[in-house]
Design a protein around this motif. Structure first.
Motif, PDB file in Angstrom:
ATOM      1  N   CYS A  45       1.029  -1.183   0.068  1.00 59.78           N
ATOM      2  CA  CYS A  45      -0.031  -0.023   0.022  1.00 59.78           C
ATOM      3  C   CYS A  45       0.831   1.526  -0.001  1.00 59.78           C
ATOM      4  N   GLY A  48       2.069   1.698  -3.562  1.00 59.38           N
ATOM      5  CA  GLY A  48       1.085   2.061  -4.226  1.00 59.38           C
ATOM      6  C   GLY A  48       0.763   3.428  -4.245  1.00 59.38           C
ATOM      7  N   ALA A  49       0.811   4.071  -2.585  1.00 62.70           N
ATOM      8  CA  ALA A  49       0.531   5.458  -2.520  1.00 62.70           C
ATOM      9  C   ALA A  49       1.795   6.149  -3.144  1.00 62.70           C
ATOM     10  N   MET A  51       3.421   5.460  -5.551  1.00 58.73           N
ATOM     11  CA  MET A  51       3.404   5.398  -7.136  1.00 58.73           C
ATOM     12  C   MET A  51       2.225   6.572  -7.583  1.00 58.73           C
ATOM     13  N   ALA A  52       1.123   6.673  -6.959  1.00 55.22           N
ATOM     14  CA  ALA A  52      -0.055   7.413  -7.236  1.00 55.22           C
ATOM     15  C   ALA A  52       0.553   8.955  -7.008  1.00 55.22           C
ATOM     16  N   ILE A  53       1.107   9.173  -5.911  1.00 48.10           N
ATOM     17  CA  ILE A  53       1.557  10.529  -5.420  1.00 48.10           C
ATOM     18  C   ILE A  53       2.414  11.083  -6.485  1.00 48.10           C
ATOM     19  N   GLN A  55       3.241   9.889  -9.595  1.00 46.88           N
ATOM     20  CA  GLN A  55       2.694   9.571 -10.754  1.00 46.88           C
ATOM     21  C   GLN A  55       3.723   8.596 -11.792  1.00 46.88           C
ATOM     22  N   THR A  57       5.148   4.508 -12.438  1.00 45.28           N
ATOM     23  CA  THR A  57       4.936   2.993 -12.446  1.00 45.28           C
ATOM     24  C   THR A  57       6.205   2.125 -12.391  1.00 45.28           C
TER      25      THR A  57
END
Length: 89
Positions: A45, A48-49, A51-53, A55, A57
């Motif tokens: 998690c 993943g967070a 990666m999202a913050i 932007q 992969t």
């Protein structure tokens, strides 16, 4: 770094500390196995967070490897416990 991101990381850190306590103090091997699965999930998690913050992969292969380690580790522990608890003939 925004305050929301800091709050997210603090929540994950507190959850990881509680999980580590369960791994250390768990009365049985199954408690420790579940806690290690939870810790792996928390690591996934956080990645993943991140990666999202940010932007990107780039850490996706790491997520897949961690997921595979968690699944195979759980299967191994379940087989070990089942074999240990099986009545001998």
């Amino acid at each position: 770094m925004s305050p929301l991101v800091m709050i997210i990381y603090v929540v994950f850190a507190v959850a990881a500390l509680v999980t580590m306590w369960r791994i250390v103090a768990g009365p049985s091997i199954l408690d420790r196995a579940v806690a290690s699965d939870v810790l792996l999930t928390e690591v996934m998690c956080v990645l993943g967070a991140e990666m999202a913050i940010n932007q990107h992969t780039r850490t996706l292969p790491v997520l897949l490897i961690i997921a595979a380690v968690g699944v195979f580790g759980s299967i191994s522990i379940a087989r070990f416990v089942a074999r240990r608890d099986a009545p001998s003939a």
